[in-house]
Design a protein around this motif. Structure first.
Motif, PDB file in Angstrom:
ATOM      1  N   LEU A  88       1.298  -7.868 -10.322  1.00 48.96           N
ATOM      2  CA  LEU A  88       0.070  -8.660 -10.471  1.00 48.96           C
ATOM      3  C   LEU A  88      -0.042  -9.241 -11.874  1.00 48.96           C
ATOM      4  CD1 LEU A  88      -2.550  -6.434  -8.634  1.00 48.96           C
ATOM      5  CD2 LEU A  88      -1.615  -8.591  -7.862  1.00 48.96           C
ATOM      6  N   ASN A 105       2.932  -2.081  -8.729  1.00 53.82           N
ATOM      7  CA  ASN A 105       2.030  -3.075  -8.157  1.00 53.82           C
ATOM      8  C   ASN A 105       1.302  -3.830  -9.268  1.00 53.82           C
ATOM      9  OD1 ASN A 105       2.601  -2.725  -5.501  1.00 53.82           O
ATOM     10  ND2 ASN A 105       0.902  -1.331  -5.076  1.00 53.82           N
ATOM     11  N   PHE A 162      -7.859 -11.032   2.338  1.00 52.14           N
ATOM     12  CA  PHE A 162      -7.628 -12.419   1.944  1.00 52.14           C
ATOM     13  C   PHE A 162      -6.650 -13.091   2.892  1.00 52.14           C
ATOM     14  CE2 PHE A 162      -5.670 -15.817  -0.464  1.00 52.14           C
ATOM     15  CZ  PHE A 162      -6.758 -16.399  -1.088  1.00 52.14           C
ATOM     16  N   GLU A 163      -5.663 -12.355   3.328  1.00 51.81           N
ATOM     17  CA  GLU A 163      -4.664 -12.916   4.224  1.00 51.81           C
ATOM     18  C   GLU A 163      -4.313 -11.885   5.285  1.00 51.81           C
ATOM     19  OE1 GLU A 163      -1.700 -15.030   1.959  1.00 51.81           O
ATOM     20  OE2 GLU A 163      -0.378 -14.996   3.675  1.00 51.81           O
ATOM     21  N   LEU A 213      -7.365  -7.471 -10.303  1.00 51.17           N
ATOM     22  CA  LEU A 213      -7.466  -6.468 -11.371  1.00 51.17           C
ATOM     23  C   LEU A 213      -8.888  -6.362 -11.914  1.00 51.17           C
ATOM     24  CD1 LEU A 213      -4.151  -7.380 -13.181  1.00 51.17           C
ATOM     25  CD2 LEU A 213      -4.594  -5.298 -11.899  1.00 51.17           C
ATOM     26  N   PRO A 254      -8.384 -12.078  -3.226  1.00 55.52           N
ATOM     27  CA  PRO A 254      -8.068 -10.780  -2.597  1.00 55.52           C
ATOM     28  C   PRO A 254      -8.770  -9.680  -3.376  1.00 55.52           C
ATOM     29  CG  PRO A 254      -6.192 -11.579  -3.852  1.00 55.52           C
ATOM     30  CD  PRO A 254      -7.232 -12.642  -3.936  1.00 55.52           C
ATOM     31  N   MET A 277      -9.105   3.054   0.475  1.00 54.53           N
ATOM     32  CA  MET A 277      -8.995   1.606   0.388  1.00 54.53           C
ATOM     33  C   MET A 277      -7.888   1.141  -0.533  1.00 54.53           C
ATOM     34  SD  MET A 277     -12.922   0.384   0.563  1.00 54.53           S
ATOM     35  CE  MET A 277     -12.645  -1.346   0.667  1.00 54.53           C
ATOM     36  N   SER A 325      -7.106  -6.432  -4.522  1.00 53.31           N
ATOM     37  CA  SER A 325      -5.910  -6.531  -5.352  1.00 53.31           C
ATOM     38  C   SER A 325      -6.218  -7.206  -6.664  1.00 53.31           C
ATOM     39  CB  SER A 325      -4.828  -7.352  -4.646  1.00 53.31           C
ATOM     40  OG  SER A 325      -4.391  -6.681  -3.520  1.00 53.31           O
ATOM     41  N   GLN A 348       2.494 -12.094  -0.433  1.00 52.31           N
ATOM     42  CA  GLN A 348       1.204 -12.581   0.070  1.00 52.31           C
ATOM     43  C   GLN A 348       0.083 -12.176  -0.888  1.00 52.31           C
ATOM     44  OE1 GLN A 348       2.696  -9.907   1.307  1.00 52.31           O
ATOM     45  NE2 GLN A 348       1.241  -8.403   2.058  1.00 52.31           N
ATOM     46  N   GLU A 349      -0.965 -12.997  -0.960  1.00 51.95           N
ATOM     47  CA  GLU A 349      -2.103 -12.677  -1.829  1.00 51.95           C
ATOM     48  C   GLU A 349      -2.679 -11.328  -1.405  1.00 51.95           C
ATOM     49  OE1 GLU A 349      -3.908 -14.102  -4.268  1.00 51.95           O
ATOM     50  OE2 GLU A 349      -3.359 -16.225  -4.332  1.00 51.95           O
ATOM     51  N   GLY A 350      -3.011 -10.517  -2.376  1.00 50.31           N
ATOM     52  CA  GLY A 350      -3.622  -9.232  -2.049  1.00 50.31           C
ATOM     53  C   GLY A 350      -2.656  -8.231  -1.450  1.00 50.31           C
ATOM     54  N   PHE A 351      -1.359  -8.366  -1.799  1.00 51.13           N
ATOM     55  CA  PHE A 351      -0.358  -7.506  -1.149  1.00 51.13           C
ATOM     56  C   PHE A 351      -0.548  -6.034  -1.462  1.00 51.13           C
ATOM     57  CE2 PHE A 351       2.327  -6.212  -4.661  1.00 51.13           C
ATOM     58  CZ  PHE A 351       1.963  -7.113  -5.651  1.00 51.13           C
ATOM     59  N   THR A 352      -1.205  -5.706  -2.587  1.00 49.70           N
ATOM     60  CA  THR A 352      -1.310  -4.282  -2.930  1.00 49.70           C
ATOM     61  C   THR A 352      -2.193  -3.526  -1.939  1.00 49.70           C
ATOM     62  OG1 THR A 352      -3.246  -4.506  -4.353  1.00 49.70           O
ATOM     63  CG2 THR A 352      -1.109  -4.827  -5.389  1.00 49.70           C
ATOM     64  N   ALA A 353      -3.033  -4.259  -1.204  1.00 46.46           N
ATOM     65  CA  ALA A 353      -3.911  -3.580  -0.243  1.00 46.46           C
ATOM     66  C   ALA A 353      -3.413  -3.754   1.194  1.00 46.46           C
ATOM     67  CB  ALA A 353      -5.334  -4.102  -0.368  1.00 46.46           C
ATOM     68  N   LYS A 356       0.819  -1.203   0.000  1.00 44.37           N
ATOM     69  CA  LYS A 356       0.000   0.000   0.000  1.00 44.37           C
ATOM     70  C   LYS A 356       0.858   1.261   0.000  1.00 44.37           C
ATOM     71  CE  LYS A 356      -4.402   1.423   1.717  1.00 44.37           C
ATOM     72  NZ  LYS A 356      -5.294   1.570   2.851  1.00 44.37           N
TER      73      LYS A 356
END
Lengths: 449, 293
Positions: free
Chosen positions: A424, A420, B129-130, B155, B150, B237, B153, A264-269, A210
């Motif tokens: 992805l 980012n 998600f994690e 797209l 996630p 967010m 994240s 980790q999954e979803g690292f951008t958030a 983030k």
């Protein structure tokens, strides 16, 4: 009756107008230094200096400075330092730049030696720190690398540091042992370790996507090993291309890490603390961060399984590396700059006092200071603290510069977002290189002449 | 009091302060932005007059701008659909119950009084998600583990994911507005229709809808313009990421001006947003009017 009503209406609207006008008049007391001639004895003209802080007002450097400032005020009743700020870097920078654009530059503020700061220097708005430190006889008290980090590429310096840190990969010792892994020494080994961790169902790397800069570091590792800081210093001005071998290696590295699912999954958030908690919660094997986190790895909030279970290794090497094993990211944090306009004798005296008191006060808070000052074993600090202190003593003289302190603001903004997306898999490495080259072509000429 | 209100001059005098405030806080910044939009300025160096270059860049080559624009349209669509249509649905359901009506009204309205920051935090945890968030947890429990992802994240899904909280938050507000409109319909009209044998659907379509239309129009306009200047929740967010997937015009404008330090170009976008909102309002009014004929 009618007349009475009219008068009442007029009077009321006048009251409203007066209120508005006086509210406007009261709004200009947030300048850098404000003289408030207090009527109370003792009759001193109190001067309030504002320090706009980029690290959160309860961070150790800010707390230490405030304590020293309060002590200074006792002997210099005319001096008062007020802190204002936020630890959220993007919004800090936006606020700071808005303040400066509206001619309300604070007396003290935090800034990196970036392209924006160099514009301020060109406008003669900042105090020449090199000159000041030499005049105060304090230049030699700092670690050389700490001061180098504060310098612009031409060697001039307009900020002084309050922090000092090396950046390493922290890892989960037990997790590595269970899988028979050794801390990697090269990037090839690094990828293998990450692969093994992923295979065993653990997230290999926890990263804060983030805030953008932690991912940006991954882009810079390989170029730093291959060229030192030459690549970034050239590419920022368009003198090199992201399609050069160094650039492509860096881009492919981030692309690989991302698309192979090593972050980790979803690292951008994921934000700063969430990423750290993933690692401290034993859910991720590795975590790249500066030594400023050391005390957070040993305090009481850390679970018993993780205590004494955290080790660190240096930035991996690669074949044909131009930089040595003990050269890596070292930084002395965002520096403190002074507004030329409000810099008077009182302020100068305060700076002198601050530099005398700071090293001891700050180190005793379990922090690594930018001064030549260290604690010995008898001080009872945790083991990890001394390990890191040793590593700092062993670190080299060439250090990697963070790219976000070198690029122009517009390219930086774009790079942070698109990097980012690259991880992805939204861009191919070639497309990404092209995109960045275009951005630099468009934006750099405004900042580098 | 009655006399004061009947006196037109007095009324004008009372309106004056509000007008002044409005001019200062709304019109002046817009004019100021228009002025800035003709310059190239980074906030530090001297301002440089560049004519219409900023607009040329905006309409010409800036892909991110158009990406943000199309994102914004999707964002508006999701939000208006949620706020007005779900709001209307809930309002209709409310009129058909008597027990616990106040309780439901309060419950549905509650999100509207929570601050954006709290809502952004809340949904960040929902989508997480994690460690696994509540949405992904539910999906996994229902045997739809393949659907868990996630969200912020992803797209493909991130834009919808940031739109939903903003939409959800004000369902209650539009529910209240539309509910008041629905219950203000005189009951004798309804009864007359029922005696004539109108079904519930016909009653709604031919009697209630036309009667609440002005309120519905105001609701759609409010929801649309609100979404066109949507900023806080997407910004908090995802900050427009990953890449530019959740970039909206206002977030892009803000970042251009205050991060990329291009105040001129940012101002040009601000002017565009004003014009765009005005066009949207005009468009909605036209659409609603033409239905009548």
């Amino acid at each position: 009756m009618k007349r009475y009503v009219k008068r009442l209406a007029l009077a009321l609207s006048l009251v409203v107008l007066m209120a508005m006008v006086s509210a406007c008049g009261g709004g200009n007391n947030n300048n850098g230094a404000v003289e408030t001639g207090s009527a109370n004895p003792p009759k001193v003209d109190k001067k309030t200096y504002k320090w706009f802080v980029a690290r959160g007002v309860d961070s150790p450097p800010a707390v230490t400075v405030k304590e020293i400032a309060d002590e200074f005020s006792q002997t210099h009743p005319e001096f008062e330092l007020v802190l204002e700020g936020t630890g959220d870097r993007p919004s800090y920078l936006q606020k700071l730049r808005t303040l400066i654009a509206s001619n309300e530059m604070p007396a003290m503020f935090d800034t990196d030696p970036d392209a924006y700061a160099s514009k301020l220097v060109q406008q003669g708005k900042l105090v020449d720190m090199k000159k000041l430190l030499e005049e105060l006889g304090k230049y030699q008290d700092f670690r050389p690398v700490a001061l180098q980090y504060q310098q612009f590429s031409d060697g001039s310096m307009y900020t002084f540091p309050l922090e000092y840190g090396i950046e390493v990969f922290w890892y989960n010792i037990k997790m590595f042992k269970d899988l028979g892994l050794e801390p990697p020494k090269t990037f090839d080994e690094f990828m293998k370790v990450a692969g093994t961790l992923k295979h065993s169902g653990v997230t290999p790397i926890a990263v804060d996507g983030k805030d953008k800069w932690p991912v940006l570091r991954y882009l810079a590792y390989k170029p730093f090993r291959m060229t030192g800081n030459d690549f970034i210093e050239n590419v920022k001005q368009g003198k090199a291309s992201f399609k050069d071998p160094a650039g492509m290696e860096g881009i492919k590295f981030v692309h690989d890490l991302g698309t192979k699912g090593y972050f980790q999954e979803g690292f951008t958030a994921t934000d700063y603390t969430a990423a750290r908690d993933l690692f401290l919660g034993g859910k991720a094997g590795m975590y790249y961060m500066g030594s400023w986190e050391t005390m957070n790895f040993v305090n009481d909030k850390v679970s018993t399984e993780m205590k004494d279970n955290i080790g660190f290794f240096r930035l991996p090497m690669m074949e044909g590396a131009k930089t040595a094993e003990n050269d890596y990211f070292i930084n002395s944090g965002i520096g403190v700059a002074f507004n030329q306009e409000t810099f008077d004798d009182t302020m100068k005296e305060f700076v002198k006092f601050l530099l005398e008191q700071y090293p001891k006060a700050y180190t005793e808070k379990g922090q690594f200071s930018p001064f030549n000052y260290s604690l010995d074993q008898e001080q009872g600090m945790p083991e990890l603290f001394y390990k890191v202190q040793d590593e700092i003593a062993k670190s080299g003289n060439v250090f990697a510069v963070p790219w976000d302190t070198r690029l122009d603001p517009a390219t930086n903004e774009l790079l942070g977002n698109e990097l980012n997306a690259l991880a992805l898999g939204a861009h191919t490495p070639d497309d990404f290189a092209e995109l960045m080259d275009q951005a630099i072509k468009e934006n750099a000429p405004k900042y580098f002449k | 009091m009655d006399k004061i209100l009947r006196n037109r001059k007095a009324a004008l005098v009372f309106l004056l302060p509000a007008l002044l405030v409005y001019l200062l806080t709304v019109l002046a910044p817009i004019l100021w932005s228009m002025y800035f939009s003709f310059f190239s300025w980074d906030g530090v160096s001297d301002m440089l007059y560049i004519g219409f270059d900023n607009y040329a860049k905006m309409f010409g080559g800036d892909k991110t701008f158009w990406k943000a624009f199309s994102n914004n349209l999707i964002y508006v669509f999701i939000i208006v659909a949620m706020q007005v249509f779900l709001g209307l649905l809930v309002a209709i359901l409310l009129t058909s119950i008597t027990k616990g009506r106040e309780l439901f009204k309060t419950l549905y309205f509650a999100p509207a009084i929570i601050t954006s920051v709290a809502i952004a935090q809340l949904f960040q945890n929902v989508y997480s998600f994690e460690p696994v968030g509540i949405l992904n947890f539910c999906l996994q429990q229902m045997g739809l583990g393949d659907w868990s992802r996630p969200w912020l994240s992803d797209l493909k899904w991130a834009l919808s994911a940031v739109s939903v909280p903003e939409g959800w938050r004000y369902i209650g507000l539009y529910m209240i507005i539309l509910y008041s409109a629905l219950i203000s319909i005189p009951s004798d009209i309804e009864e007359a229709a029922r005696i004539d044998g109108a079904s519930s659907w016909n009653l709604f379509r031919s009697i209630k809808m036309p009667l609440i239309k002005p309120v519905l129009m105001v609701s759609i306009i409010m929801a649309t313009t609100g979404a066109l200047k949507g900023f806080d929740i997407p910004y908090l967010m995802t900050n427009g990421g990953p890449g530019r997937v959740t970039e909206l015009l206002p977030t892009y404008m803000y970042k251009t001006a205050f991060s990329s330090l291009d105040f001129g170009y940012g101002s040009a976008m601000a002017v565009f947003i004003v014009v765009e909102s005005l066009i949207a309002v005009a468009f909605i009014r036209r659409m609603m009017d033409s239905k009548e004929t």
